[in-house]
Design a protein around this motif. Structure first.
Motif, PDB file in Angstrom:
ATOM      1  N   UNK A   8     -26.177 -34.695  45.781  1.00  0.00           N
ATOM      2  CA  UNK A   8     -25.566 -35.984  46.109  1.00  0.00           C
ATOM      3  C   UNK A   8     -26.229 -36.673  47.295  1.00  0.00           C
ATOM      4  N   UNK A   9     -26.643 -35.892  48.290  1.00  0.00           N
ATOM      5  CA  UNK A   9     -27.322 -36.456  49.455  1.00  0.00           C
ATOM      6  C   UNK A   9     -28.807 -36.127  49.456  1.00  0.00           C
ATOM      7  N   UNK A  10     -29.319 -35.683  48.313  1.00  0.00           N
ATOM      8  CA  UNK A  10     -30.704 -35.261  48.232  1.00  0.00           C
ATOM      9  C   UNK A  10     -31.690 -36.415  48.331  1.00  0.00           C
ATOM     10  N   UNK A  26     -33.121 -48.049  40.849  1.00  0.00           N
ATOM     11  CA  UNK A  26     -31.962 -48.916  40.635  1.00  0.00           C
ATOM     12  C   UNK A  26     -30.853 -48.173  39.882  1.00  0.00           C
ATOM     13  N   UNK A  27     -31.239 -47.411  38.862  1.00  0.00           N
ATOM     14  CA  UNK A  27     -30.256 -46.660  38.090  1.00  0.00           C
ATOM     15  C   UNK A  27     -29.589 -45.569  38.902  1.00  0.00           C
ATOM     16  N   UNK A  28     -30.374 -44.870  39.723  1.00  0.00           N
ATOM     17  CA  UNK A  28     -29.824 -43.799  40.563  1.00  0.00           C
ATOM     18  C   UNK A  28     -28.793 -44.374  41.545  1.00  0.00           C
ATOM     19  N   UNK A  29     -29.118 -45.518  42.142  1.00  0.00           N
ATOM     20  CA  UNK A  29     -28.167 -46.162  43.056  1.00  0.00           C
ATOM     21  C   UNK A  29     -26.921 -46.638  42.297  1.00  0.00           C
ATOM     22  N   UNK A  30     -27.115 -47.198  41.126  1.00  0.00           N
ATOM     23  CA  UNK A  30     -25.977 -47.677  40.339  1.00  0.00           C
ATOM     24  C   UNK A  30     -25.061 -46.529  39.941  1.00  0.00           C
ATOM     25  N   UNK A  31     -25.630 -45.324  39.813  1.00  0.00           N
ATOM     26  CA  UNK A  31     -24.845 -44.144  39.450  1.00  0.00           C
ATOM     27  C   UNK A  31     -24.178 -43.491  40.656  1.00  0.00           C
ATOM     28  N   UNK A  32     -24.349 -44.096  41.825  1.00  0.00           N
ATOM     29  CA  UNK A  32     -23.614 -43.624  42.996  1.00  0.00           C
ATOM     30  C   UNK A  32     -24.365 -42.736  43.954  1.00  0.00           C
ATOM     31  N   UNK A  33     -25.655 -42.524  43.771  1.00  0.00           N
ATOM     32  CA  UNK A  33     -26.406 -41.663  44.685  1.00  0.00           C
ATOM     33  C   UNK A  33     -26.526 -42.330  46.052  1.00  0.00           C
ATOM     34  N   UNK A  34     -26.227 -41.576  47.099  1.00  0.00           N
ATOM     35  CA  UNK A  34     -26.243 -42.131  48.464  1.00  0.00           C
ATOM     36  C   UNK A  34     -27.350 -41.560  49.330  1.00  0.00           C
ATOM     37  N   UNK A  35     -28.087 -40.579  48.824  1.00  0.00           N
ATOM     38  CA  UNK A  35     -29.167 -39.984  49.605  1.00  0.00           C
ATOM     39  C   UNK A  35     -30.386 -40.893  49.684  1.00  0.00           C
TER      40      UNK A  35
END
Length: 431
Positions: A8-10, A26-35
Motif C-alpha cells: 500500500x505504501x510501496x 494514473x490507474x494505480x493512483x485511481x485505485x487508491x495507491x498512496x505510496x
C-alpha cells in the motif's frame, strides 16, 4: 479481493514516460495507491500522446502542449525523472536480488515494483554508400523530436518519398501533400496499400483517395536501402527500380526498446526482443511488469490479439494497475485502431488479423464509405469502417466485455489458440 503485488505504501518505479507508463501511474493512483511513484523517461519533455505526430502536429495544427497527457490543472502525484535513461534492471525470479533500476548517471533506485513501458524505436532502411560520400539518413516518425525535425523542414515544391505501407506511412504521405510537397511517392511494397492486412476493397479505397490527391505509388517491391545522390536521395527497391526524392520518410515498423534488459533476468522473445508477460503483464520476476509496445503478453504470442495499437497500450496499463493494487481485474476489450488520411476516417475493431473471410457489407472503394466485416469459420471477428463512425461504434458496444465476463473463455478469447498466424505477422499498423 485479488492480492496486491505492490504494498500500500510501496514505491513503484515506471521505466518509460509514454502512453503506457502514464496510464499505469494514473490507474494505480485511481485505485487508491498512496505510496511514491517515480517515472523515468529519456526525453526531457513531459509525457505526450503520439498519434498526432504524423498528422495534426506535423502540419502545425496542434502544438506540443496540446499533446501532453498530464493535466496541468490536476497533475498526477508522481516524481518525473526526465532526460536520464535507465541502463539496467536489478531483480531475479528467486527474489534474492534487490529490485530496482540503475540509471545512466550511476544511481541505483530501489523499488517495491517495476513496470517496464519503454515502448519501441523506429526501424529504418540501411544507408547505402554513395559516390559523393554523403550519407543522410531518412526521417522517421516515432517521437516528438522526429516529428519536429520534419515539421521544421519546408516541403514546398519538394519531391518526397515515403517508405512503408502501414497507416503511419500513409498518414505521413497525406500530410506531406497537404503541406505543399511538389510530389509524394509511396513505396508500400504491395499493389494496394493495406490490402494484405485489411482486404482488397480497403486497399482500393486507400489507393483511390491518395491518387485523387496526387500521391503516386511505386511498383510493389520492398525497399532495400536509401542512398544520397546528386539529385538528393534514392530509395532502392528490391526489383532494381529507384525512387529519387529530396526528402525520404521511413515508416517500416518499430522494434521494442529492451536493449537495456539484455543482461537482466527478464525473459525476452527471440525474434523482436519484447518482454515476455502473462495476460496481467507480469514477467518471470516477481514485482516486475511490462505493458505497451515493448511487451508481448500471452495473448499476443498466441496470436489472439494484435500488437502495437494505441488502445492496447492504454488497456494493458489498466490491467497492470489493477494487478499492482489488488483491484478487481480489468478486461481487455476488442482491439481498436484508427487512421485519418485526407477525407478518410478509417476505424477498425476486433481481431481482424485472425480473419480469413472479408466481406464488403456496404459502400464502395471509390466513394470512400466502406463497411467491411471480417470472419473466420463463419464467426464474425471484426469490423472496419471508412467514414462509418456509427456502425463501428455500435459493433464495439455490442462486443464490450464487462468484468463479470472475465472468467468466461468464450468472452475473452473466442478463437482456438495455436491455429492462427501470430499478431506480429499480420496486425494492421496502428494509429
Amino acid at each position: 479481493m485479488p492480492t496486491a503485488a505492490l504494498p500500500a505504501e510501496g514505491h513503484l518505479l515506471i521505466v518509460g514516460a509514454g502512453l503506457a507508463g502514464y496510464h499505469t501511474a494514473r490507474g494505480v493512483r485511481a485505485n487508491g495507491h498512496t505510496g511514491p511513484i517515480t517515472i523515468f523517461g529519456e526525453e526531457t519533455r513531459p509525457a505526450y500522446d503520439r498519434p498526432a505526430l504524423s498528422k495534426a502536429y506535423l502540419t502545425g495544427a496542434v502544438a506540443e502542449e496540446d499533446l501532453l497527457l498530464d493535466d496541468p490543472e490536476d497533475p498526477l502525484d508522481v516524481t518525473w525523472v526526465s532526460g536520464v535513461g535507465v541502463v539496467s534492471l536489478s531483480g531475479n525470479p528467486e527474489g534474492t536480488e534487490t529490485l530496482g533500476v540503475h540509471t545512466a548517471d550511476g544511481r541505483f533506485h530501489p523499488g517495491d515494483a517495476v513496470v517496464i513501458t519503454t515502448g519501441a524505436s523506429a526501424l529504418s532502411l540501411p544507408v547505402a554508400s554513395s559516390e559523393q560520400g554523403i550519407s543522410a539518413r531518412p526521417y522517421v516518425l516515432r517521437n516528438m523530436e522526429d516529428a519536429l525535425a520534419l515539421r521544421e523542414t519546408s516541403l514546398q515544391g519538394l519531391a518526397v518519398a515515403v517508405v512503408g505501407g502501414g497507416f503511419l506511412a500513409l498518414e505521413a504521405a497525406a500530410t506531406c501533400t497537404e503541406r505543399g510537397a511538389g510530389s509524394v511517392t509511396v513505396a508500400a511494397g504491395e499493389q494496394l496499400p493495406g490490402a494484405r492486412r485489411l482486404g482488397t476493397a480497403v486497399g482500393e479505397a486507400i489507393l483511390s483517395a491518395h491518387q485523387a490527391h496526387g500521391v503516386q505509388f511505386a511498383p510493389p517491391a520492398r525497399a532495400q536501402a536509401v542512398r544520397s545522390c546528386t539529385r538528393g536521395h534514392e530509395v532502392i527497391l528490391a526489383a532494381g527500380e529507384t525512387i529519387t526524392a529530396d526528402v525520404v520518410i521511413c515508416a517500416i515498423g518499430a522494434k521494442p526498446r529492451t536493449e537495456w534488459l539484455l543482461d537482466s533476468a527478464v525473459q525476452l522473445t527471440s525474434g523482436h526482443g519484447a518482454v515476455m508477460c502473462d495476460d496481467t503483464g507480469a514477467t518471470c520476476i516477481p514485482g516486475v511488469y511490462a505493458a505497451g509496445d515493448c511487451a508481448q503478453w500471452a495473448s499476443h504470442s498466441s496470436g489472439l490479439r494484435p500488437v502495437g495499437h494505441w488502445q492496447e497500450a492504454v488497456e494493458e496499463a489498466a490491467v497492470v494497475a489493477a494487478a499492482l493494487t489488488g483491484a478487481d481485474p480489468v478486461p481487455l476489450q476488442e482491439p481498436y485502431f484508427w487512421s485519418d488520411q485526407f477525407d478518410l476516417r478509417i476505424q477498425g475493431a476486433g481481431r481482424i488479423h485472425l480473419a480469413d473471410e472479408v466481406t464488403v457489407v456496404d459502400g464502395t472503394p471509390q466513394e470512400g464509405n466502406l463497411l467491411v466485416h471480417y470472419a473466420r469459420g463463419g464467426q464474425n471477428l471484426g469490423i472496419l469502417g471508412i467514414n462509418r463512425l456509427r456502425d463501428v461504434t455500435r459493433w464495439r458496444k455490442q462486443r464490450r466485455i464487462r468484468p463479470a465476463q472475465l472468467h468466461s473463455p468464450a468472452a475473452e478469447h473466442p478463437m482456438t489458440v495455436g491455429s492462427h498466424p501470430t499478431a506480429a505477422e499480420t496486425a494492421p499498423t496502428a494509429a
